[in-house]
Design an enzyme around this catalytic site. Structure first.
Site, PDB file in Angstrom:
ATOM      1  N   LYS A  72       0.838  -1.200   0.000  1.00 33.38           N
ATOM      2  CA  LYS A  72       0.000   0.000   0.000  1.00 33.38           C
ATOM      3  C   LYS A  72       0.880   1.261   0.000  1.00 33.38           C
ATOM      4  O   LYS A  72       0.721   2.130  -0.861  1.00 33.38           O
ATOM      5  CB  LYS A  72      -0.929   0.016   1.231  1.00 33.38           C
ATOM      6  CG  LYS A  72      -1.829   1.239   1.264  1.00 33.38           C
ATOM      7  CD  LYS A  72      -2.729   1.248   2.490  1.00 33.38           C
ATOM      8  CE  LYS A  72      -1.947   1.638   3.719  1.00 33.38           C
ATOM      9  NZ  LYS A  72      -2.812   1.833   4.904  1.00 33.38           N
ATOM     10  N   ASP A  91      -6.426   0.669   0.558  1.00 32.58           N
ATOM     11  CA  ASP A  91      -6.561   0.953   1.988  1.00 32.58           C
ATOM     12  C   ASP A  91      -7.955   0.504   2.417  1.00 32.58           C
ATOM     13  O   ASP A  91      -8.648  -0.196   1.663  1.00 32.58           O
ATOM     14  CB  ASP A  91      -6.325   2.448   2.268  1.00 32.58           C
ATOM     15  CG  ASP A  91      -7.477   3.313   1.782  1.00 32.58           C
ATOM     16  OD1 ASP A  91      -8.312   2.819   0.986  1.00 32.58           O
ATOM     17  OD2 ASP A  91      -7.568   4.483   2.211  1.00 32.58           O
TER      18      ASP A  91
END
Ligand code: SF4
Length: 161
Positions: A72, A91
């Site tokens: 991420k 996310d």
């Protein structure tokens, strides 16, 4: 919100690598899990200095080897700093919206990312994550989605309108 003070106190990776953990903790404590984050920040800065000449590497493999950095964060840096669409930031918002919109079924962010990648043009991957995150913050709230105000309600299998 904590970065202005953090970067003012430690303007370079070398400065952050030499930081005292308690001082970093004090600056970032409002972010939660601040002890682990402070430890990772110092270790990450140390790795930048020791392995990358004090710079930030521009490839996924090197980024995910840095302490505290997963796909991420690596995708955030690659897409927004280097303009490289190597993956999609997943996310909590992107994961939730992908499932609600019927684009993905998995909870695992890495699996969600693999499912999303073939569905969208690669050139749009960074912007896709921004749009889903903003939509998740403004409209498709985790607890109270505002389906009545949602431009996707016509095509969303989870719409409650
Ligand atoms: S219709 Fe409702 S559940 Fe679907 S994306 Fe919009 S706000 Fe979220």
């Amino acid at each position: 919100m904590v970065t202005p003070a953090l970067f003012e106190r430690y303007p370079t990776p070398a400065a952050l690598a030499a930081a005292r953990q308690e001082e970093v903790e004090e600056i970032i404590k409002s972010t939660g899990f601040f002890r682990n984050k402070a430890k990772s920040l110092i270790a990450m800065a140390t790795a930048l200095v020791d392995l990358h000449g004090g710079g930030v590497p521009e490839d996924m493999d090197a980024l995910v080897k840095l302490p505290g950095v997963g796909r991420k964060t690596a995708n955030v840096v690659l897409g927004n700093v280097f303009g490289r669409n190597e993956g999609i930031v997943v996310d909590t918002h992107v994961g939730r919206l992908s499932r609600r919109l019927g684009l993905a079924t998995d909870d695992d962010p890495v699996k969600v990312e693999s499912t999303l990648m073939p569905l969208f043009p690669q050139a749009q991957w960074t912007m896709l994550a921004h749009l889903l995150i903003e939509h998740g913050r403004q409209i498709c709230d985790a607890k109270k989605p505002r389906c009545g105000d949602c431009v996707l309600a016509d095509i969303c299998p989870s719409a409650e309108v």
